[in-house]
Design a protein around this motif. Structure first.
Motif, short mmCIF file in Angstrom:
data_model
loop_
_atom_site.label_atom_id
_atom_site.label_comp_id
_atom_site.label_asym_id
_atom_site.label_seq_id
_atom_site.Cartn_x
_atom_site.Cartn_y
_atom_site.Cartn_z
N PRO A 240 0.83 -1.21 0.00
CA PRO A 240 0.00 0.00 0.00
C PRO A 240 0.87 1.26 0.00
O PRO A 240 1.98 1.28 0.52
CB PRO A 240 -0.80 -0.10 1.30
CG PRO A 240 -0.73 -1.53 1.67
CD PRO A 240 0.53 -2.07 1.12
N HIS A 241 0.33 2.32 -0.59
CA HIS A 241 1.08 3.57 -0.70
C HIS A 241 1.43 4.13 0.67
O HIS A 241 2.50 4.72 0.86
CB HIS A 241 0.29 4.60 -1.51
CG HIS A 241 0.17 4.23 -2.95
ND1 HIS A 241 1.25 4.19 -3.80
CD2 HIS A 241 -0.90 3.86 -3.71
CE1 HIS A 241 0.85 3.83 -5.01
NE2 HIS A 241 -0.46 3.62 -4.97
N GLU A 242 0.53 3.94 1.65
CA GLU A 242 0.78 4.48 2.99
C GLU A 242 2.06 3.87 3.58
O GLU A 242 2.87 4.55 4.20
CB GLU A 242 -0.38 4.19 3.95
CG GLU A 242 -1.72 4.73 3.52
CD GLU A 242 -2.44 3.79 2.58
OE1 GLU A 242 -2.39 2.56 2.78
OE2 GLU A 242 -3.06 4.28 1.62
N ILE A 243 2.23 2.57 3.34
CA ILE A 243 3.39 1.89 3.90
C ILE A 243 4.65 2.22 3.10
O ILE A 243 5.71 2.48 3.66
CB ILE A 243 3.16 0.37 3.96
CG1 ILE A 243 2.02 0.07 4.93
CG2 ILE A 243 4.42 -0.36 4.39
CD1 ILE A 243 1.61 -1.36 4.99
N ARG B 62 5.27 4.87 1.45
CA ARG B 62 5.68 6.24 1.75
C ARG B 62 6.22 6.36 3.17
O ARG B 62 7.04 7.22 3.46
CB ARG B 62 4.48 7.18 1.60
CG ARG B 62 4.12 7.42 0.18
CD ARG B 62 3.06 8.49 0.07
NE ARG B 62 2.37 8.34 -1.19
CZ ARG B 62 1.08 8.41 -1.36
NH1 ARG B 62 0.30 8.67 -0.35
NH2 ARG B 62 0.54 8.24 -2.54
N ALA B 63 5.77 5.48 4.06
CA ALA B 63 6.18 5.55 5.46
C ALA B 63 7.63 5.14 5.65
O ALA B 63 8.19 5.32 6.72
CB ALA B 63 5.28 4.68 6.32
N GLN C 120 7.16 -0.17 9.69
CA GLN C 120 5.92 -0.64 9.05
C GLN C 120 6.23 -1.50 7.84
O GLN C 120 5.61 -2.54 7.63
CB GLN C 120 5.06 0.55 8.63
CG GLN C 120 4.20 1.12 9.71
CD GLN C 120 3.29 2.20 9.15
OE1 GLN C 120 3.68 2.93 8.24
NE2 GLN C 120 2.10 2.30 9.68
N ARG C 121 7.18 -1.03 7.04
CA ARG C 121 7.51 -1.76 5.82
C ARG C 121 8.09 -3.14 6.16
O ARG C 121 7.72 -4.14 5.53
CB ARG C 121 8.50 -0.96 4.99
CG ARG C 121 8.84 -1.64 3.69
CD ARG C 121 9.84 -0.86 2.88
NE ARG C 121 10.09 -1.52 1.63
CZ ARG C 121 9.99 -0.97 0.46
NH1 ARG C 121 9.64 0.29 0.36
NH2 ARG C 121 10.24 -1.65 -0.63
#
Length: 142
Positions: free
Chosen positions: A30-33, A35-36, A43-44
């Motif tokens: 997911p983009h949220e991860i 980008r995180a 998270q990644r």
């Protein structure tokens, strides 16, 4: 489109065939991860380790069951008579404690103290005989 890139339709068909034929396709991050990573890389790594575990489970389930592996002998059967003799010999020498046999002997001892007759047990030749009347292997040999 070039031959190196596949269309969205082709990718979806690959995923669908993978689901049908039990092939694991790792989902896109997911983009949220993704980008995180710049802020928090934890998270990644959690996401990647979770999907790595899923891949391992799928790989294990693809293997043949243990009982069908040619490296294992499916006709193996433990040597019960020899093990029983070994355990009884060790028990006589006091090197092994068979609690079940101890309880059986204690119950028969208490039964004899109460004056009750031996338990009736079934044998092959005679259907019912008290234990005192049945011959042991040593008596039969003599």
């Amino acid at each position: 489109m070039t031959s190196s890139k596949q269309s969205k339709y082709a990718l979806r068909m690959l995923k669908l065939s993978g689901k049908i034929f039990s092939e694991y396709i790792r989902p896109q991050m997911p983009h949220e991860i993704s980008r995180a990573v710049l802020v928090d890389g934890k998270q990644r790594t959690q996401w990647e380790s979770y999907h790595y575990q899923n891949e391992q489970i799928v790989e294990r389930s693809k293997e043949r069951p243990a009982d069908l592996l040619p490296t294992r002998n499916p006709h193996y059967y433990p040597a019960h008579p020899q093990l029983k003799d070994l355990i009884s010999t060790l028990r006589e020498h006091g090197l092994f404690r068979d609690e079940h046999q101890d309880i059986v002997e204690e119950m028969s001892r208490l039964r004899a103290l109460r004056g009750k007759p031996d338990k009736v047990r079934k044998t092959k030749g005679n259907k019912y005989k008290p234990e005192s009347e049945t011959k042991t292997e040593d008596e039969v040999k003599e």
